[in-house]
Design an enzyme around this catalytic site. Structure first.
Site, PDB file in Angstrom:
ATOM      1  N   SER A  46      44.241  33.442  42.369  1.00 43.95           N
ATOM      2  CA  SER A  46      44.330  34.010  44.274  1.00 43.95           C
ATOM      3  C   SER A  46      44.740  33.222  45.293  1.00 43.95           C
ATOM      4  O   SER A  46      45.769  32.696  44.666  1.00 43.95           O
ATOM      5  CB  SER A  46      42.321  33.684  44.217  1.00 43.95           C
ATOM      6  OG  SER A  46      42.599  35.010  45.464  1.00 43.95           O
ATOM      7  N   ASP A  53      42.467  45.707  40.257  1.00 42.01           N
ATOM      8  CA  ASP A  53      42.681  44.302  41.520  1.00 42.01           C
ATOM      9  C   ASP A  53      42.791  44.801  43.008  1.00 42.01           C
ATOM     10  O   ASP A  53      43.967  45.130  42.912  1.00 42.01           O
ATOM     11  CB  ASP A  53      43.269  43.596  41.282  1.00 42.01           C
ATOM     12  CG  ASP A  53      42.896  42.465  41.976  1.00 42.01           C
ATOM     13  OD1 ASP A  53      42.685  42.366  43.507  1.00 42.01           O
ATOM     14  OD2 ASP A  53      43.014  40.903  41.553  1.00 42.01           O
ATOM     15  N   HIS A  97      39.886  41.527  40.762  1.00 36.17           N
ATOM     16  CA  HIS A  97      40.104  40.481  41.110  1.00 36.17           C
ATOM     17  C   HIS A  97      38.836  38.897  40.751  1.00 36.17           C
ATOM     18  O   HIS A  97      38.041  38.904  41.658  1.00 36.17           O
ATOM     19  CB  HIS A  97      40.010  40.289  42.949  1.00 36.17           C
ATOM     20  CG  HIS A  97      40.610  39.406  43.578  1.00 36.17           C
ATOM     21  ND1 HIS A  97      41.550  38.892  43.309  1.00 36.17           N
ATOM     22  CD2 HIS A  97      40.411  38.188  43.847  1.00 36.17           C
ATOM     23  CE1 HIS A  97      42.433  37.952  44.247  1.00 36.17           C
ATOM     24  NE2 HIS A  97      41.087  37.476  44.627  1.00 36.17           N
TER      25      HIS A  97
END
Length: 253
Positions: free
Chosen positions: A115, A198, A226
């Site tokens: 991320s 995601d 995610h």
């Protein structure tokens, strides 16, 4: 029963690991347990982001007792303002502290991030690349990067990478949008891992397509949201790609 002697990993090639926003090195280590197990030929070293923040999505209640939670960059307007130079210094200091504090002796061969940590991964590699191009030298010699759910854009960590296509280190990165062909294209080999459910998938694809040379990228898609993949069937293709890329870059694994 005798307790097995832990394997000595001090000599192994090292990968710097960068957590997402609202997590920390300890939690990212736990999230990456399957990946660590699948990469026994590497020593994975986890760094803490410099800035405190609220826990990221999905962190509570599982990791509620494992704070304080940290970030590398600002992504919300309520995150305290900071000038670009100070932001760069804080990020680089924490990374260097983690590297110097590690007991390993192996070469630093790669960077892996999830991320926000993946955005940082690409940004650090690009900084290395542009420093070599513009000045003939760089402080790091990473050979590859692994981006787990990394969204655009690249972050600028010096005047060499500053432009309308990159976000400043002290700026809010969320909502940044650049149209057209980016003048900043990373050619150091990277692996991009995209979860097909995601919510940020379109931004992960934008990062791949707009800021990375297609000839030096490997894309792995998996049926997930995610998060860091845990199941062996999802993790093994990532590990296989890392080993393959490392060997191609001359890493002894």
């Amino acid at each position: 029963m005798d307790t097995p002697t832990p394997l000595d990993t001090t000599h192994l090639p090292r990968i710097l690991c960068l957590h997402g926003g609202g997590v920390n090195a300890e939690i990212f280590h736990a999230q990456s347990r399957s990946l660590i197990k699948a990469l026994p030929a590497f020593r994975l070293v986890f760094a803490d982001g410099p800035f405190y923040c609220s826990p990221g999505p999905g962190i509570v209640p599982v990791y509620e007792e494992h704070g304080p939670f940290r970030r590398w960059l600002r992504w919300l307007p309520e995150h305290p303002e900071i000038d670009d130079e100070s932001a760069v210094e804080e990020v680089m200091y924490n990374i260097q502290t983690a590297k110097e504090g590690d007991g390993g002796t192996g070469e630093w061969v790669g960077v892996l991030g999830f991320s926000q940590g993946a955005k940082l991964t690409s940004s650090l590699l690009y900084e290395q690349q542009v420093c070599l191009e513009k000045t003939g030298k760089a402080e790091t010699g990473y050979k590859f990067g692994v981006l787990l759910a990394g969204r655009s854009p690249i972050v600028s960590f010096s005047e060499l990478s500053k432009s309308s296509a990159t976000v400043a280190a002290g700026a809010v990165s969320e909502g940044f949008h650049y149209e057209g062909t980016s003048p900043h294209v990373l050619r150091i080999p990277t692996i991009h891992v995209h979860g097909l459910t995601d919510p940020g998938l379109h931004l992960h694809r934008k990062m791949l397509e707009q800021y990375h040379d297609a000839s030096t990228t490997t894309l792995i898609e998996w049926e997930g949201a995610h998060r860091v993949p845990i199941k062996k069937t999802d993790v093994q293709p990532i590990a296989d790609a890392i080993y393959k890329l490392a060997r191609e870059q001359g890493v002894q694994v």
